[in-house]
Design an enzyme around this catalytic site. Sequence first.
Site, mmCIF file in Angstrom:
data_model
loop_
_atom_site.group_PDB
_atom_site.id
_atom_site.type_symbol
_atom_site.label_atom_id
_atom_site.label_comp_id
_atom_site.label_asym_id
_atom_site.label_seq_id
_atom_site.Cartn_x
_atom_site.Cartn_y
_atom_site.Cartn_z
ATOM 1 N N TYR A 154 0.833 -1.213 0.000
ATOM 2 C CA TYR A 154 0.000 0.000 0.000
ATOM 3 C C TYR A 154 0.868 1.265 0.000
ATOM 4 O O TYR A 154 0.593 2.218 -0.729
ATOM 5 C CB TYR A 154 -0.892 -0.050 1.238
ATOM 6 C CG TYR A 154 -1.922 1.047 1.382
ATOM 7 C CD1 TYR A 154 -3.111 1.013 0.644
ATOM 8 C CD2 TYR A 154 -1.747 2.089 2.282
ATOM 9 C CE1 TYR A 154 -4.076 2.005 0.816
ATOM 10 C CE2 TYR A 154 -2.699 3.073 2.455
ATOM 11 C CZ TYR A 154 -3.865 3.034 1.719
ATOM 12 O OH TYR A 154 -4.816 4.008 1.888
ATOM 13 N N LYS A 158 0.857 4.093 -2.854
ATOM 14 C CA LYS A 158 0.470 5.473 -2.547
ATOM 15 C C LYS A 158 1.608 6.459 -2.831
ATOM 16 O O LYS A 158 1.360 7.615 -3.194
ATOM 17 C CB LYS A 158 -0.010 5.574 -1.097
ATOM 18 C CG LYS A 158 -1.341 4.853 -0.840
ATOM 19 C CD LYS A 158 -2.437 5.299 -1.801
ATOM 20 C CE LYS A 158 -3.830 5.004 -1.312
ATOM 21 N NZ LYS A 158 -4.862 5.343 -2.322
HETATM 22 P P1 NAP Z 1 -13.399 2.293 1.665
HETATM 23 O O1 NAP Z 1 -14.416 2.735 2.664
HETATM 24 O O2 NAP Z 1 -12.861 0.908 1.769
HETATM 25 O O3 NAP Z 1 -14.008 2.545 0.206
HETATM 26 C C1 NAP Z 1 -13.296 2.185 -0.939
HETATM 27 C C2 NAP Z 1 -14.280 1.877 -2.040
HETATM 28 O O4 NAP Z 1 -13.510 1.521 -3.214
HETATM 29 C C3 NAP Z 1 -15.190 0.676 -1.711
HETATM 30 O O5 NAP Z 1 -16.533 0.987 -1.987
HETATM 31 C C4 NAP Z 1 -14.653 -0.406 -2.628
HETATM 32 O O6 NAP Z 1 -15.610 -1.344 -3.064
HETATM 33 C C5 NAP Z 1 -14.157 0.410 -3.825
HETATM 34 N N1 NAP Z 1 -13.247 -0.364 -4.660
HETATM 35 C C6 NAP Z 1 -12.285 -1.232 -4.255
HETATM 36 N N2 NAP Z 1 -11.675 -1.782 -5.322
HETATM 37 C C7 NAP Z 1 -12.266 -1.268 -6.430
HETATM 38 C C8 NAP Z 1 -12.092 -1.463 -7.817
HETATM 39 N N3 NAP Z 1 -11.169 -2.317 -8.289
HETATM 40 N N4 NAP Z 1 -12.882 -0.775 -8.673
HETATM 41 C C9 NAP Z 1 -13.834 0.078 -8.211
HETATM 42 N N5 NAP Z 1 -14.047 0.309 -6.898
HETATM 43 C C10 NAP Z 1 -13.285 -0.369 -6.003
HETATM 44 O O7 NAP Z 1 -12.111 3.255 1.665
HETATM 45 P P2 NAP Z 1 -11.899 4.787 2.119
HETATM 46 O O8 NAP Z 1 -11.354 4.768 3.490
HETATM 47 O O9 NAP Z 1 -13.081 5.608 1.782
HETATM 48 O O10 NAP Z 1 -10.662 5.157 1.171
HETATM 49 C C11 NAP Z 1 -10.805 5.837 -0.078
HETATM 50 C C12 NAP Z 1 -9.423 6.133 -0.627
HETATM 51 O O11 NAP Z 1 -8.678 6.910 0.331
HETATM 52 C C13 NAP Z 1 -8.587 4.893 -0.898
HETATM 53 O O12 NAP Z 1 -7.790 5.087 -2.041
HETATM 54 C C14 NAP Z 1 -7.723 4.796 0.341
HETATM 55 O O13 NAP Z 1 -6.543 4.071 0.073
HETATM 56 C C15 NAP Z 1 -7.458 6.262 0.633
HETATM 57 N N6 NAP Z 1 -7.101 6.527 2.016
HETATM 58 C C16 NAP Z 1 -7.931 6.237 3.059
HETATM 59 C C17 NAP Z 1 -7.538 6.513 4.365
HETATM 60 C C18 NAP Z 1 -8.389 6.213 5.573
HETATM 61 O O14 NAP Z 1 -7.909 6.420 6.713
HETATM 62 N N7 NAP Z 1 -9.614 5.756 5.419
HETATM 63 C C19 NAP Z 1 -6.273 7.088 4.607
HETATM 64 C C20 NAP Z 1 -5.446 7.376 3.521
HETATM 65 C C21 NAP Z 1 -5.874 7.097 2.231
HETATM 66 P P3 NAP Z 1 -15.828 -2.763 -2.301
HETATM 67 O O15 NAP Z 1 -16.402 -2.440 -1.000
HETATM 68 O O16 NAP Z 1 -16.770 -3.504 -3.168
HETATM 69 O O17 NAP Z 1 -14.462 -3.381 -2.175
#
Ligand code: NAP
Length: 253
Positions: A154, A158
């Site tokens: 990851y 990133k």
């Molecule tokens: P999340 O709640 O897990 O939501 C991610 C969404 O992406 C889910 O609905 C998932 O669908 C979808 N997804 C996964 N693989 C996919 C694919 N191949 N094609 C289309 N959609 C797909 O994550 P989040 O926390 O909102 O994070 C959003 C972004 O911010 C990500 O890139 C994450 O790495 C980044 N981020 C998050 C955090 C944090 O603390 N939350 C921190 C830093 C960066 P499914 O449920 O069906 O898998």
Amino acid sequence: MSTTDQRVAVVTGAARGIGAATAVRLAAEGRAVAVIDLDEAACKDTVEKITAAGGRAIAVGADVSDEAQVEAAVARIAEELGAPTILVNNAGVLRDNLLFKMSVSDWDTVMNVHLRGSFLMTKAVQKHMVDAGFGRVVNLSSSSALGNRGQVNYSAAKAGLQGFTKTLAKELGKFGITANSVAPGFIATEMTKTTAERVGMGFEDFKAAAATQIPVQRVGEPEDIANAIAFFTGDAAGFVSGQVLYVAGGPLD
Ligand code: NAP
């Protein structure tokens, strides 16, 4: 605003979490929004929130790491909403493990969704941006790009997205297109909830422990990230490109 003047935004992984908050926020800014996620039915809540507030949105099921699905999704968005000129590459997955225990498949999955997915989506959408002489790309990086135990896949992806962003900014600037990266710290979503489960902690305790390490003494909410993305995607941000903004409640080491 007539539908022909309305900019069309695409947000991937927008069924929930940061993507859903971003889709809703961009709609509030007057954008028509394509809500992409793996399962089209799962996008329904986000679309309904937008349409209930008087906005325009469609749900699109696509795996961002699949070239044919991405091409079909972008063609459908252009047909049903109009040519997309705002793209938020947000879809993401975690497959955490220490290096010595990490499977090749967990390495590949993370690279495919974050890097290949952002590449395919940007390649498909940039044609419309170049034609329009306007574009805004925002790629979701992470504080993990600076290194995080158990996330060799990851953090590499990133950090890779930061290089991807800077190169997009250099290649596409002459077409009126900017590219920036938003790098969240700890945000309360299903993703961090799953991490809490993996380490055997209740989510509330996990968030409270994380908050003690954050200067503003709270974890982030999806809207905190949506606000930063709204700035980068705005018409007024045309001279801001190739940047990485850490949105983490404080500076990071
Ligand atoms: P999340 O709640 O897990 O939501 C991610 C969404 O992406 C889910 O609905 C998932 O669908 C979808 N997804 C996964 N693989 C996919 C694919 N191949 N094609 C289309 N959609 C797909 O994550 P989040 O926390 O909102 O994070 C959003 C972004 O911010 C990500 O890139 C994450 O790495 C980044 N981020 C998050 C955090 C944090 O603390 N939350 C921190 C830093 C960066 P499914 O449920 O069906 O898998």
